[in-house]
Design a protein around this motif. Structure first.
Motif, short mmCIF file in Angstrom:
data_model
loop_
_atom_site.label_atom_id
_atom_site.label_comp_id
_atom_site.label_asym_id
_atom_site.label_seq_id
_atom_site.Cartn_x
_atom_site.Cartn_y
_atom_site.Cartn_z
N ARG A 274 15.50 20.80 -18.81
CA ARG A 274 14.87 21.90 -19.55
C ARG A 274 15.53 22.18 -20.89
NH1 ARG A 274 13.57 26.60 -15.03
NH2 ARG A 274 12.33 25.31 -13.62
N SER A 275 16.67 21.57 -21.13
CA SER A 275 17.43 21.82 -22.36
C SER A 275 17.75 23.31 -22.53
CB SER A 275 16.66 21.31 -23.59
OG SER A 275 17.48 21.35 -24.74
N SER A 276 18.22 23.94 -21.44
CA SER A 276 18.56 25.36 -21.46
C SER A 276 19.92 25.56 -20.79
CB SER A 276 17.49 26.18 -20.73
OG SER A 276 17.32 25.72 -19.41
N SER A 277 20.57 26.69 -21.14
CA SER A 277 21.91 26.99 -20.63
C SER A 277 21.83 27.92 -19.42
CB SER A 277 22.77 27.63 -21.72
OG SER A 277 22.87 26.77 -22.83
N PHE A 278 22.87 27.84 -18.56
CA PHE A 278 22.97 28.70 -17.39
C PHE A 278 24.39 29.24 -17.30
CE2 PHE A 278 19.75 25.52 -16.36
CZ PHE A 278 18.70 26.31 -15.91
N ARG A 279 24.48 30.45 -16.72
CA ARG A 279 25.79 31.03 -16.40
C ARG A 279 25.75 31.46 -14.94
NH1 ARG A 279 29.27 31.81 -20.55
NH2 ARG A 279 28.40 31.70 -22.65
N GLU A 280 26.54 30.79 -14.11
CA GLU A 280 26.57 31.07 -12.69
C GLU A 280 27.65 32.11 -12.40
OE1 GLU A 280 24.77 29.88 -10.03
OE2 GLU A 280 23.41 29.06 -11.53
N GLY A 281 27.22 33.28 -11.94
CA GLY A 281 28.16 34.35 -11.66
C GLY A 281 29.02 34.08 -10.45
N ASN A 282 28.44 33.48 -9.40
CA ASN A 282 29.19 33.25 -8.17
C ASN A 282 30.24 32.15 -8.34
OD1 ASN A 282 27.60 35.19 -6.90
ND2 ASN A 282 26.07 33.67 -6.23
N THR A 283 29.84 31.07 -8.97
CA THR A 283 30.76 29.94 -9.13
C THR A 283 31.55 30.00 -10.44
OG1 THR A 283 28.99 28.62 -10.13
CG2 THR A 283 29.29 28.44 -7.75
N ARG A 284 31.19 30.93 -11.32
CA ARG A 284 31.87 31.13 -12.61
C ARG A 284 31.75 29.89 -13.51
NH1 ARG A 284 35.83 32.06 -9.07
NH2 ARG A 284 37.26 30.63 -10.11
N PHE A 285 30.63 29.19 -13.38
CA PHE A 285 30.39 28.01 -14.20
C PHE A 285 29.49 28.37 -15.38
CE2 PHE A 285 31.81 25.15 -10.78
CZ PHE A 285 32.42 24.17 -11.53
N THR A 286 29.82 27.78 -16.53
CA THR A 286 28.95 27.81 -17.70
C THR A 286 28.35 26.42 -17.86
OG1 THR A 286 30.30 29.49 -18.80
CG2 THR A 286 28.80 28.22 -20.18
N ILE A 287 27.01 26.33 -17.79
CA ILE A 287 26.32 25.03 -17.84
C ILE A 287 25.49 24.98 -19.12
CG2 ILE A 287 24.77 23.47 -16.61
CD1 ILE A 287 25.40 25.05 -14.08
N THR A 288 25.75 23.95 -19.93
CA THR A 288 25.12 23.85 -21.24
C THR A 288 24.57 22.44 -21.44
OG1 THR A 288 26.86 25.34 -22.04
CG2 THR A 288 25.44 24.34 -23.69
N PRO A 289 23.36 22.29 -21.99
CA PRO A 289 22.82 20.95 -22.24
C PRO A 289 23.54 20.27 -23.41
CG PRO A 289 21.33 22.62 -23.09
CD PRO A 289 22.41 23.35 -22.35
N ILE A 290 23.58 18.96 -23.36
CA ILE A 290 24.17 18.15 -24.42
C ILE A 290 23.02 17.48 -25.16
CG2 ILE A 290 25.73 16.24 -24.96
CD1 ILE A 290 27.05 16.77 -22.23
N ARG A 291 22.95 17.70 -26.47
CA ARG A 291 21.84 17.16 -27.25
C ARG A 291 22.37 16.17 -28.28
NH1 ARG A 291 21.07 22.75 -27.16
NH2 ARG A 291 19.32 23.46 -25.87
N LEU A 292 21.54 15.19 -28.56
CA LEU A 292 21.83 14.22 -29.61
C LEU A 292 20.53 13.92 -30.33
CD1 LEU A 292 24.04 12.41 -30.85
CD2 LEU A 292 23.24 10.58 -29.36
#
Length: 480
Positions: A183-201
């Protein structure tokens, strides 16, 4: 608890100043106010805005109660002291805010410096990666080590693999990583404390990155993502280079082996051909009829095997890049005439109609190779057309090219097969019983490709086929 402790320390410092200048060393109100301001600046520098604000309010109350007349009350008799007290409160609050702001900016500057140093460490590590190990796996390890993240995961969309630098199962993060790349979108997981970001080129998502407990600024995170994108792209480029190198070496090896095999074949084939030719040319006809027929079969087989070996080595040398064009200025009519002369012994009396004008502009080609192209096309036309039908060769000039065409009256080629006939070893579905290796058209295509030109076919079922190819007109020549 820490904030409460710092507030108590700040209040203790204000109380100490009050006690000293009220009981131990009495001074005027101005001196006391100055020391209060110094103490508030120290509290703001060592602590924060909350501590300095509380200290400012308490210092203002102490200043009013103990040092401004009437002493011992919160009442102020002189109106000028009201101004002094308000000025003191405003000054202390402003000074504390400025001190806290300066402290925060200094801290941010230090953090940005650390981020830059870590980004440099990651970029340097990417330049020194081990080509024998997966690039994506090295990237996550370098990021986790440089930034001291507890967990890092990288999803490479090209390989559809997830690489991680953490102990244990990532659980739902794997699905989120793929979703972020899709989806080329970012997520912030509160439970796991992960920041997930797409990589674009180039504006296209090529993967995603998950970081646990990330404190990176947006600019640093974007820079890190760019470094990862460059690393993944570098890995793809290196993989392509490696594949090309392997393919090149494979072609060179194939060409070398075929060279060796050809030389091994040529000696016995030459001996067999010499023997069969000598036996067949015996003027006394001493051989019985059935033996002569057997020798004729051996002679034809020798010619066929010699031709197959020659075509195989030609194709291998062309694909392996072991031939060089020896280009010169040549007239199309001369190229066609030379090729037709070479084919005379193979035509079995078939008629070859040549329609090539002598005034066509000269072309810049390797004459020997172009003659080989023409002979392969004529040989192909002889095989795939009725025995009594003629073969036509014509040529015409078109802009900065000369186009030569070989036409037959064979059964024609379907559209499906037209896209495959120039492949190596491909032969028509309905013509599997014909003699030949299926390499002639592939050789012709590679020779013309080396000249920067193309070959094509026009055919309809039941109406024959026309094979055409273009040749570059020599510089300084004009189209007729």
């Amino acid at each position: 608890m820490r904030l409460a402790g710092r507030i108590l320390v700040a209040l203790g410092l204000i109380a100490a100043i009050t006690f000293i200048f009220f009981r131990v060393l009495p001074v005027n109100a101005t001196t006391t106010g100055f020391f209060y301001l110094v103490a508030i600046l120290l509290i703001a520098t060592a602590g924060g805005l909350v501590e300095s604000t509380v200290a400012s309010v308490v210092a203002m109350l102490c200043f009013n109660y103990f040092f401004l007349p009437p002493v011992g009350t919160f009442t102020i008799a002189d109106p000028q002291n009201w101004v002094a007290l308000c000025a003191f409160l405003v000054t202390s609050l402003t000074a504390s805010q400025l001190s806290v702001r300066a402290k925060r900016r200094t801290k941010e500057a230090i953090e940005r410096q650390h981020e830059i140093e870590r980004l440099y460490s990651v970029s340097r590590a990417l330049l020194l990666t081990d080509p024998t190990r997966p690039m994506a796996n090295q990237i996550v390890q370098n990021i986790a080590q440089a930034f001291e993240f507890p967990a890092v995961a990288l999803y490479d969309r090209n390989s559809n693999e997830i690489y991680r630098a953490a102990d244990g199962d990532l659980g739902e993060i794997e699905a989120k990583l793929r979703e972020a790349a899709l989806r080329s979108s970012s997520f912030r997981e509160g439970n796991t404390r992960f920041t997930i970001t797409p990589i674009r080129l180039g504006g296209q998502p090529i993967g995603s990155l998950a970081i646990r407990d990330s404190s990176l600024s947006d600019a640093a995170l974007q820079s890190l993502l760019n470094l990862v994108a460059i690393g993944l792209e570098r890995a793809l480029s290196q993989e392509a280079v490696n594949r090309a190198e392997v393919a090149r070496r494979s072609e060179e090896l194939k060409s070398t082996l075929l060279d060796a095999i050809t030389h091994e074949f040529q000696t016995p084939l030459t001996s067999i051909k010499a023997v069969t030719t000598d036996l067949l040319s015996d003027p006394n006809h001493t051989l019985p009829r059935h033996q002569r027929e057997l020798v004729s079969i051996a002679d034809e087989g020798t010619d066929r095997l010699s031709k197959l070996v020659t075509e195989a080595i030609q194709l291998a040398r062309i694909e392996g890049g072991k031939f060089r064009l020896n280009c010169g200025v040549h007239f199309p009519s001369g190229l066609v005439s030379a090729a037709v002369r070479q084919m005379r012994s193979f035509t079995d009396g078939r008629e070859i109609n040549v329609s090539v004008a002598d005034n066509l502009p000269p072309v810049w080609v390797d004459a020997e190779l172009i003659q080989m192209v023409i002979t392969h096309l004529v040989d192909n036309a002889l095989k795939y057309s009725p025995s009594g039908s003629p073969i036509s060769i014509c040529a015409h000039a078109s802009q900065d090219r000369v186009v030569i065409c070989v036409t037959d009256q064979g059964p024609g080629i379907t559209e499906e097969e037209q896209s495959r006939i120039f492949e190596k070893f491909y032969r028509g579905k309905e013509q599997q019983n014909l003699k030949g290796s299926g390499m002639g058209l592939a050789i012709a295509r590679e020779i013309l490709s080396a000249h920067g030109e193309k070959i094509w076919v026009a055919s309809k079922l039941g109406k024959g086929s026309e094979f055409c190819f273009s040749l570059p007109i020599a510089r300084g020549s004009k189209t007729a």
